[in-house]
Design a protein around this motif. Structure first.
Motif, PDB file in Angstrom:
ATOM      1  N   ASP A 121       0.979  -1.006  -0.003  1.00  0.00           N
ATOM      2  CA  ASP A 121       0.067   0.038   0.052  1.00  0.00           C
ATOM      3  C   ASP A 121       0.853   1.178  -0.049  1.00  0.00           C
ATOM      4  N   GLN A 122       1.985   1.161   0.730  1.00  0.00           N
ATOM      5  CA  GLN A 122       3.078   2.493   0.652  1.00  0.00           C
ATOM      6  C   GLN A 122       3.427   2.479  -0.710  1.00  0.00           C
ATOM      7  N   SER A 130       1.241   3.999  -3.020  1.00  0.00           N
ATOM      8  CA  SER A 130       0.868   5.356  -2.508  1.00  0.00           C
ATOM      9  C   SER A 130       1.893   6.456  -3.117  1.00  0.00           C
ATOM     10  N   HIS A 136       0.916   6.754  -6.865  1.00  0.00           N
ATOM     11  CA  HIS A 136      -0.193   7.891  -6.671  1.00  0.00           C
ATOM     12  C   HIS A 136       0.264   9.354  -6.616  1.00  0.00           C
TER      13      HIS A 136
END
Length: 274
Positions: free
Chosen positions: A143-144, A147, A150
């Protein structure tokens, strides 16, 4: 591929990393273990400014304790630590606040922006239009890592990169955002100057390449890869150009894309690593 008449965007990451005049950059260190110390030393030695995103200062402090840089004074080149400072250790804070360079430690409590965002905003305020190299951030939790990708989209809104280009550099790959349009990526510099760099050279990249439509589907055309494509739809859940190869004779990879995509290319491993 549309009626876009804008000239192709030229990418010269090797010239930046070998400190060619006119290719200066700001270095943002993210809070991930620094696994490639030689690569870090190369970037640290030539960056125009050095900013640690909160707990990233702990990692730099750890290298200072290991004496990973040629002298302790090299660590005083850290210009700023910024973030909500919830991850900054007492030891790192004391070390950098007492250094001869008097590193600036900025607490920004804004809960609607990440420490990464705060660091990038600071560099862009200090050095408007300058390119930014981000060290770390694509390892660890999935998820990091997503991110950080992103954030590449968030930080590169201008179709002409008016705010400067951004690069994610880890011990294994270089990644950056290709805006919709044409791009020429110089993957080798045969006549690169010889410097005192431990890790970088005029031919730093391995063969593996990926073109990732992280935000939305795109249509791409490539030249210079082992498996080139033309007007090729790509999307998550569909077909994707991953694990492609740069040809041995290729010095420039051409990519045309209808939407923004992530371009990633592997770095050669240091001698002795597998």
């Amino acid at each position: 591929m549309g009626s876009e008449e804008r000239a192709a965007t030229e990418w010269y990451p090797i010239r930046q990393f070998l400190h060619y005049p006119g290719y200066d950059f700001g270095l943002v260190v993210l809070h991930q273990p620094i696994t490639d110390e030689d690569l870090f030393k190369d970037l640290w030695s030539i960056a125009e400014t050095r900013v640690a995103a909160d707990g990233a200062a702990n990692e730099i402090y750890g290298l200072a304790q290991k004496k990973a840089l040629p002298s302790a004074s090299d660590y005083t080149k850290l210009d700023t630590i910024i973030g909500d400072l919830d991850s900054l250790s007492d030891e790192a804070r004391a070390f950098f606040s007492s250094s001869p360079a008097k590193c600036s430690i900025i607490r920004d409590p804004d809960q609607y922006s990440t420490d990464f965002t705060k660091a990038v905003r600071l560099v862009r305020k200090t050095l408007p239009g300058r390119d930014i190299v981000c060290m770390g951030g694509l390892g660890g939790r999935v998820d990091q890592a997503l991110s950080q990708l992103h954030h590449l989209y968030l930080f590169q809104t201008s179709p002409t990169y008016a705010d400067g280009k951004m690069f994610f550099l880890s011990g294994e790959s270089l990644s950056f955002l290709l805006k919709a349009g044409k791009h020429r990526i110089h993957v080798r510099e045969p006549d690169a100057k010889v410097g005192s760099f431990a890790r970088m050279s005029g031919d730093p990249f391995a063969k593996h390449v990926g073109i990732l439509p992280v935000k939305e589907p795109s249509v791409i055309t490539t030249k210079g890869l082992e498996w080139d494509v033309e007007n090729w739809p790509t999307e998550f859940g569909g077909q994707m150009s991953t694990s492609n190869h740069v040809l041995p004779e290729t010095t420039v990879v051409d990519v045309e894309t209808t939407k923004d995509v992530i371009f990633t290319i592997a770095l050669k491993r240091p001698a002795g690593e597998y």
